[in-house]
Design a protein around this motif. Sequence first.
Motif, PDB file in Angstrom:
ATOM      1  N   SER A 285      24.327   6.748 -15.442  1.00 17.61           N
ATOM      2  CA  SER A 285      25.011   7.590 -14.645  1.00 17.61           C
ATOM      3  C   SER A 285      26.237   8.151 -15.658  1.00 17.61           C
ATOM      4  CB  SER A 285      25.640   6.906 -13.625  1.00 17.61           C
ATOM      5  OG  SER A 285      26.635   5.787 -13.872  1.00 17.61           O
ATOM      6  N   ALA A 286      26.305   9.497 -15.497  1.00 17.46           N
ATOM      7  CA  ALA A 286      27.144  10.071 -16.437  1.00 17.46           C
ATOM      8  C   ALA A 286      28.082  11.177 -15.558  1.00 17.46           C
ATOM      9  CB  ALA A 286      26.557  10.841 -17.708  1.00 17.46           C
ATOM     10  N   LYS A 287      29.130  11.452 -16.185  1.00 15.16           N
ATOM     11  CA  LYS A 287      29.884  12.770 -15.687  1.00 15.16           C
ATOM     12  C   LYS A 287      29.748  13.765 -16.645  1.00 15.16           C
ATOM     13  CE  LYS A 287      32.697  10.209 -12.607  1.00 15.16           C
ATOM     14  NZ  LYS A 287      34.206   9.763 -12.169  1.00 15.16           N
TER      15      LYS A 287
ATOM     16  N   VAL B 157      30.606  22.314 -22.582  1.00 17.66           N
ATOM     17  CA  VAL B 157      30.400  20.828 -21.782  1.00 17.66           C
ATOM     18  C   VAL B 157      30.309  19.692 -22.568  1.00 17.66           C
ATOM     19  CG1 VAL B 157      27.707  20.922 -22.173  1.00 17.66           C
ATOM     20  CG2 VAL B 157      28.825  19.871 -19.996  1.00 17.66           C
ATOM     21  N   ASP B 158      30.995  18.725 -21.898  1.00 13.80           N
ATOM     22  CA  ASP B 158      30.611  17.231 -22.602  1.00 13.80           C
ATOM     23  C   ASP B 158      30.315  16.251 -21.683  1.00 13.80           C
ATOM     24  OD1 ASP B 158      33.101  16.543 -21.606  1.00 13.80           O
ATOM     25  OD2 ASP B 158      34.315  17.292 -23.183  1.00 13.80           O
ATOM     26  N   TYR B 159      29.953  15.136 -21.943  1.00 13.29           N
ATOM     27  CA  TYR B 159      29.522  14.108 -20.886  1.00 13.29           C
ATOM     28  C   TYR B 159      30.312  12.839 -21.289  1.00 13.29           C
ATOM     29  CZ  TYR B 159      26.157  12.096 -23.736  1.00 13.29           C
ATOM     30  OH  TYR B 159      25.556  11.248 -24.638  1.00 13.29           O
ATOM     31  N   GLU B 160      30.502  11.988 -20.200  1.00 14.53           N
ATOM     32  CA  GLU B 160      30.959  10.792 -20.378  1.00 14.53           C
ATOM     33  C   GLU B 160      30.035   9.701 -19.769  1.00 14.53           C
ATOM     34  OE1 GLU B 160      34.640   7.353 -19.511  1.00 14.53           O
ATOM     35  OE2 GLU B 160      34.567   9.517 -18.489  1.00 14.53           O
ATOM     36  N   MET B 161      29.299   8.814 -20.490  1.00  9.04           N
ATOM     37  CA  MET B 161      28.263   7.811 -19.853  1.00  9.04           C
ATOM     38  C   MET B 161      29.138   6.984 -18.955  1.00  9.04           C
ATOM     39  SD  MET B 161      25.179   7.243 -20.148  1.00  9.04           S
ATOM     40  CE  MET B 161      24.124   7.457 -21.626  1.00  9.04           C
ATOM     41  N   ILE B 162      28.907   6.609 -17.748  1.00  2.63           N
ATOM     42  CA  ILE B 162      29.678   5.938 -17.103  1.00  2.63           C
ATOM     43  C   ILE B 162      29.065   4.473 -16.719  1.00  2.63           C
ATOM     44  CG2 ILE B 162      30.577   5.526 -14.562  1.00  2.63           C
ATOM     45  CD1 ILE B 162      31.927   7.940 -15.934  1.00  2.63           C
ATOM     46  N   ASN B 163      27.912   4.428 -16.674  1.00  2.43           N
ATOM     47  CA  ASN B 163      27.156   3.044 -16.522  1.00  2.43           C
ATOM     48  C   ASN B 163      25.643   3.315 -16.844  1.00  2.43           C
ATOM     49  OD1 ASN B 163      26.860   0.460 -15.874  1.00  2.43           O
ATOM     50  ND2 ASN B 163      26.956   0.449 -13.619  1.00  2.43           N
TER      51      ASN B 163
END
Length: 497
Positions: A216-218, A316-322
Amino acid sequence: MKSAFRWVAAATLVLCSSASAWPADLANEHQAKLIKNVDAYSARMSEVALQIWSAPELGYLETKTSALLQAELKAAGFAIETGVAGMPTAFVARAGTSDGPVIAILAEIDALPGLSQAATPERKPIANANQDAGHACGHHLFGAGAVAAAIAVKAWLEETGTKGQGRVYGTPAEEGGGGKVYMVRAGLYKDVDVTLYWHPADANNASQDRNLANTSAKFRFRGQAAHAAAAPDRGRSALDGVEAMNFMVNYMREHVPQDVRIHYVITNGGAAPNVVPEFAESYYYVRHPDPRVVADVFERIKKAAEGAALGTGTTVDYEMINGVYSTLPNDVLGRLMDANLRRVGAPAWTGEEMSFAEKLAKTLAGRNLPPLSSASEIRPYRFNGQKYSSTDSGDVSWVTPLATLNTATWVPGTSAHTWQATAAGGTSIGIKGAVVAAKTLALTVAQLTASPELIAAAKAEFDKSRGPGFVYKPLIGGRPPPLDYRKTSSGSVADPG
Ligand SMILES: [Zn+2]
Ligand SMILES: [Zn+2]
């Protein structure tokens, strides 16, 4: 490897024809010792579990819970290493000798927000400071039961002079924080031969199933704000970026492997229609039984995000959540666990417990609920069924052979993550299920410790299932543990399984 598989086939035959006589069965007196050791600790286990149930703590905030389990293990003579893998509430406890097999037991400890509940068969929340947390996944039993099993095994190792090490891995934040993934990434399972665990449930079984790997990522888009009517040419809409990305991903669904699951929500789409949004955010999950497919599909989703940004004049950038692996099931270990569960037997309820269950069952929705009597039965063993959930135990199963166990700690028909689960988990119904689990785990750990051929067979199957040349790469990449993921008051539930 060949002989190990011949052995498995032989064991299967033996199981079908009679209940005794595994080639590597523990002598009856050893089994009796282990059962006696769990019984000797079970009253204290009940106190520990109910103390944790009464003061539920959310992921990465399990300070008192972790300290209590560590204190129990320390009092029993375990050496404790705490704060491992950058997580203050994670620990590894070790006992025994260093010149034998190393068998680990997992201990989950976190509660869930919004599911506080008294130990009553009707809905009755109890207010508490931690986002009204409650042990709706039974991790108070999970942790206390694991500790009970490990303490029983340690005593048995000493009584019999058996060489080997028993360990407890205190694994925080299973409910979305991915604690085990960080422990695997830190190499904490490197010298572990086999890992076992259990989970509270509404039925008894030692089935070993596959589930789904999950990432999952934002995705965060940034544009240029402007008056949406007076100066739209000066704006670049971050929401356009989110929508263009979703559009492309929705077309992509036709061209991904069978069983891929992609789901998203828009967590920020701007504040007002008359302002071109300068910021927008979407939150994606990708799931599939094979973690390598998840990683591939996630790479394509990243490309869709980049393309969307390019086309809409945003960034855009993204953050890996889990990110968790699917579970690699192990049949050798599963059959051992199943045989031991049948030796121990299902929990038996008193009249009082049965009447609690009857009242609670009236609150359960759905048709075809299992009968209450099923809590005192053991379901047939099943191997390699497909489940559509995800858990951070998955990562453990790709670095060490892993097996699980379910016991009935809840009223049949109860789902995890419900107030009904919190309720039964705070009664003797929950405790009885945890005692069955502790005994089954203790017998299985001891049997493995005493039988190098069983460990070899489990490892041979494990190597074959992973495939040649497998290298573990965490789906979370290099991100640090999200220690504050439960600290918000918005009830943010990142990745609930
Ligand atoms: Zn859960
Ligand atoms: Zn759980």
